[in-house]
Design a protein around this motif. Structure first.
Motif: not given
Length: 64
Positions: A33-39, A41-51, A26-31
């Motif tokens: 995309t220069q944080g453009k899709y940070e929210s 990416v964070d949502t995707a990280q949370e969902k993946l961790k839940e799964q 997620g940090d790599f993707v944020d870097g």
């Protein structure tokens, strides 16, 4: 047996390492995309961790 079930089986006992990998990706993707899709990416990280069974670690989660 689904692909997700196979992944869960492979990661059993290594949930912390998987969570670290998810965070790092997620940090790599944020870097890139220069944080453009940070929210998103964070949502995707949370969902993946839940799964993958890492829900509730380090944060309060509602009871099921």
């Amino acid at each position: 047996m689904s692909v997700l079930d196979k992944l869960k089986g492979m990661l059993k006992g290594h949930e912390d390492q998987a969570a670290q990998g998810i965070d790092k990706a997620g940090d790599f993707v944020d870097g890139k995309t220069q944080g453009k899709y940070e929210s998103q990416v964070d949502t995707a990280q949370e969902k993946l961790k839940e799964q993958l069974g890492d829900e509730g670690r380090g944060q309060d989660s509602p009871p099921r």
